[in-house]
Design a protein around this motif. Structure first.
Motif, PDB file in Angstrom:
ATOM      1  N   ILE A  50      16.557 -58.366  61.504  1.00  0.00           N
ATOM      2  CA  ILE A  50      16.550 -57.212  62.402  1.00  0.00           C
ATOM      3  C   ILE A  50      15.308 -56.351  62.217  1.00  0.00           C
ATOM      4  CG2 ILE A  50      17.927 -55.716  60.911  1.00  0.00           C
ATOM      5  CD1 ILE A  50      18.206 -55.960  64.748  1.00  0.00           C
ATOM      6  N   GLU A  51      14.824 -56.205  60.991  1.00  0.00           N
ATOM      7  CA  GLU A  51      13.633 -55.392  60.747  1.00  0.00           C
ATOM      8  C   GLU A  51      12.407 -55.979  61.456  1.00  0.00           C
ATOM      9  OE1 GLU A  51      15.664 -56.469  58.318  1.00  0.00           O
ATOM     10  OE2 GLU A  51      16.520 -54.623  57.505  1.00  0.00           O
ATOM     11  N   LYS A  52      12.267 -57.279  61.407  1.00  0.00           N
ATOM     12  CA  LYS A  52      11.149 -57.961  62.077  1.00  0.00           C
ATOM     13  C   LYS A  52      11.258 -57.788  63.594  1.00  0.00           C
ATOM     14  CE  LYS A  52       7.874 -61.118  62.756  1.00  0.00           C
ATOM     15  NZ  LYS A  52       6.548 -60.615  63.029  1.00  0.00           N
ATOM     16  N   GLU A  53      12.457 -57.943  64.125  1.00  0.00           N
ATOM     17  CA  GLU A  53      12.650 -57.811  65.575  1.00  0.00           C
ATOM     18  C   GLU A  53      12.375 -56.388  66.037  1.00  0.00           C
ATOM     19  OE1 GLU A  53      13.014 -60.456  67.461  1.00  0.00           O
ATOM     20  OE2 GLU A  53      13.161 -61.701  65.667  1.00  0.00           O
ATOM     21  N   MET A  54      12.815 -55.397  65.263  1.00  0.00           N
ATOM     22  CA  MET A  54      12.578 -54.006  65.649  1.00  0.00           C
ATOM     23  C   MET A  54      11.086 -53.670  65.591  1.00  0.00           C
ATOM     24  SD  MET A  54      15.453 -52.962  66.643  1.00  0.00           S
ATOM     25  CE  MET A  54      15.193 -51.217  66.845  1.00  0.00           C
ATOM     26  N   ALA A  55      10.386 -54.202  64.603  1.00  0.00           N
ATOM     27  CA  ALA A  55       8.936 -53.986  64.524  1.00  0.00           C
ATOM     28  C   ALA A  55       8.234 -54.645  65.713  1.00  0.00           C
ATOM     29  CB  ALA A  55       8.397 -54.535  63.206  1.00  0.00           C
ATOM     30  N   ASP A  56       8.656 -55.870  66.057  1.00  0.00           N
ATOM     31  CA  ASP A  56       8.079 -56.558  67.220  1.00  0.00           C
ATOM     32  C   ASP A  56       8.372 -55.803  68.509  1.00  0.00           C
ATOM     33  OD1 ASP A  56       7.036 -58.538  65.619  1.00  0.00           O
ATOM     34  OD2 ASP A  56       8.546 -60.041  66.148  1.00  0.00           O
ATOM     35  N   LEU A  57       9.575 -55.249  68.611  1.00  0.00           N
ATOM     36  CA  LEU A  57       9.952 -54.480  69.802  1.00  0.00           C
ATOM     37  C   LEU A  57       9.091 -53.232  69.944  1.00  0.00           C
ATOM     38  CD1 LEU A  57      12.014 -54.409  72.151  1.00  0.00           C
ATOM     39  CD2 LEU A  57      13.457 -53.000  70.680  1.00  0.00           C
ATOM     40  N   ALA A  58       8.859 -52.521  68.839  1.00  0.00           N
ATOM     41  CA  ALA A  58       8.013 -51.325  68.880  1.00  0.00           C
ATOM     42  C   ALA A  58       6.574 -51.684  69.260  1.00  0.00           C
ATOM     43  CB  ALA A  58       8.036 -50.613  67.534  1.00  0.00           C
ATOM     44  N   LYS A  59       6.062 -52.767  68.695  1.00  0.00           N
ATOM     45  CA  LYS A  59       4.698 -53.213  69.002  1.00  0.00           C
ATOM     46  C   LYS A  59       4.581 -53.605  70.475  1.00  0.00           C
ATOM     47  CE  LYS A  59       1.577 -57.011  67.933  1.00  0.00           C
ATOM     48  NZ  LYS A  59       1.426 -58.271  67.211  1.00  0.00           N
ATOM     49  N   ASN A  60       5.564 -54.340  70.966  1.00  0.00           N
ATOM     50  CA  ASN A  60       5.536 -54.768  72.363  1.00  0.00           C
ATOM     51  C   ASN A  60       5.697 -53.580  73.309  1.00  0.00           C
ATOM     52  OD1 ASN A  60       5.369 -57.188  74.098  1.00  0.00           O
ATOM     53  ND2 ASN A  60       7.368 -56.463  74.803  1.00  0.00           N
ATOM     54  N   SER A  61       6.506 -52.601  72.931  1.00  0.00           N
ATOM     55  CA  SER A  61       6.681 -51.404  73.767  1.00  0.00           C
ATOM     56  C   SER A  61       5.371 -50.638  73.898  1.00  0.00           C
ATOM     57  CB  SER A  61       7.761 -50.494  73.180  1.00  0.00           C
ATOM     58  OG  SER A  61       9.012 -51.124  73.222  1.00  0.00           O
ATOM     59  N   ALA A  62       4.640 -50.507  72.802  1.00  0.00           N
ATOM     60  CA  ALA A  62       3.351 -49.819  72.845  1.00  0.00           C
ATOM     61  C   ALA A  62       2.364 -50.597  73.718  1.00  0.00           C
ATOM     62  CB  ALA A  62       2.795 -49.648  71.432  1.00  0.00           C
ATOM     63  N   TYR A  63       2.384 -51.918  73.605  1.00  0.00           N
ATOM     64  CA  TYR A  63       1.526 -52.770  74.416  1.00  0.00           C
ATOM     65  C   TYR A  63       1.853 -52.618  75.903  1.00  0.00           C
ATOM     66  CZ  TYR A  63      -0.569 -57.169  76.079  1.00  0.00           C
ATOM     67  OH  TYR A  63      -1.277 -58.118  76.758  1.00  0.00           O
ATOM     68  N   MET A  64       3.146 -52.620  76.237  1.00  0.00           N
ATOM     69  CA  MET A  64       3.565 -52.448  77.630  1.00  0.00           C
ATOM     70  C   MET A  64       3.148 -51.087  78.170  1.00  0.00           C
ATOM     71  SD  MET A  64       7.355 -54.205  77.689  1.00  0.00           S
ATOM     72  CE  MET A  64       7.709 -53.781  79.373  1.00  0.00           C
ATOM     73  N   GLU A  65       3.297 -50.050  77.359  1.00  0.00           N
ATOM     74  CA  GLU A  65       2.934 -48.710  77.796  1.00  0.00           C
ATOM     75  C   GLU A  65       1.429 -48.607  78.062  1.00  0.00           C
ATOM     76  OE1 GLU A  65       3.290 -44.233  76.019  1.00  0.00           O
ATOM     77  OE2 GLU A  65       4.932 -45.634  75.630  1.00  0.00           O
ATOM     78  N   ALA A  66       0.624 -49.217  77.206  1.00  0.00           N
ATOM     79  CA  ALA A  66      -0.827 -49.213  77.413  1.00  0.00           C
ATOM     80  C   ALA A  66      -1.198 -49.954  78.695  1.00  0.00           C
ATOM     81  CB  ALA A  66      -1.530 -49.839  76.215  1.00  0.00           C
TER      82      ALA A  66
END
Length: 147
Positions: free
Chosen positions: A110-126
């Protein structure tokens, strides 16, 4: 007039941004699916071939430059299929690249998935901000106004 506008958009960065946003969306759905199945026995974590997508985009951009900025037309690569010229259709690949294997053989951490989700969210926002800036500039140009 409509053909001219289509040509302008195809030669600009809009198709590239559109493809990147489509990939980020597919990746977001995949990560959320992994999170939803964190407690499912025998579920194997699914990852998207990010490197394959980047390679496909790089090849398409290089080919576009060689054709002196004609239309953006990426080609299919293993793991990434493009339809309607630039919308990515990504296939999931199973992988175990991080974390311990559990007794029920579920390899989602879950920690890896949450980190990936945060990274992808920032990428999508940019990407969304870049797309907004691009479309605002195109609208201003079409209205014959300077922003």
């Amino acid at each position: 007039m409509a053909i001219w506008v289509k040509g302008l958009i195809q030669r600009e960065s809009v198709p590239v941004l559109e493809a990147a946003m489509g990939f980020a969306f597919q990746r977001h759905l995949n990560i959320m699916n992994n999170i939803a199945n964190v407690e499912t026995p025998y579920y194997k974590r699914r990852v998207l071939p990010e490197k394959n997508f980047e390679d496909a985009m790089e090849t398409a951009l290089r080919e576009r430059r060689e054709r002196h900025w004609n239309e953006f037309t990426p080609r299919d690569v293993p793991g990434v299929d493009f339809y309607q010229n630039h919308h990515p259709n990504v296939r999931n690949l199973e992988g175990r690249d991080w974390g311990p294997m559990r007794h029920d053989e579920n390899n989602v951490v879950i920690e890896k998935e949450m980190a990936d989700l945060a990274k992808n969210s920032a990428y999508m926002e940019a990407l969304q901000q870049l797309f907004k800036n691009k479309t605002t500039g195109l609208k201003s140009a079409l209205r014959d106004r300077v922003a």
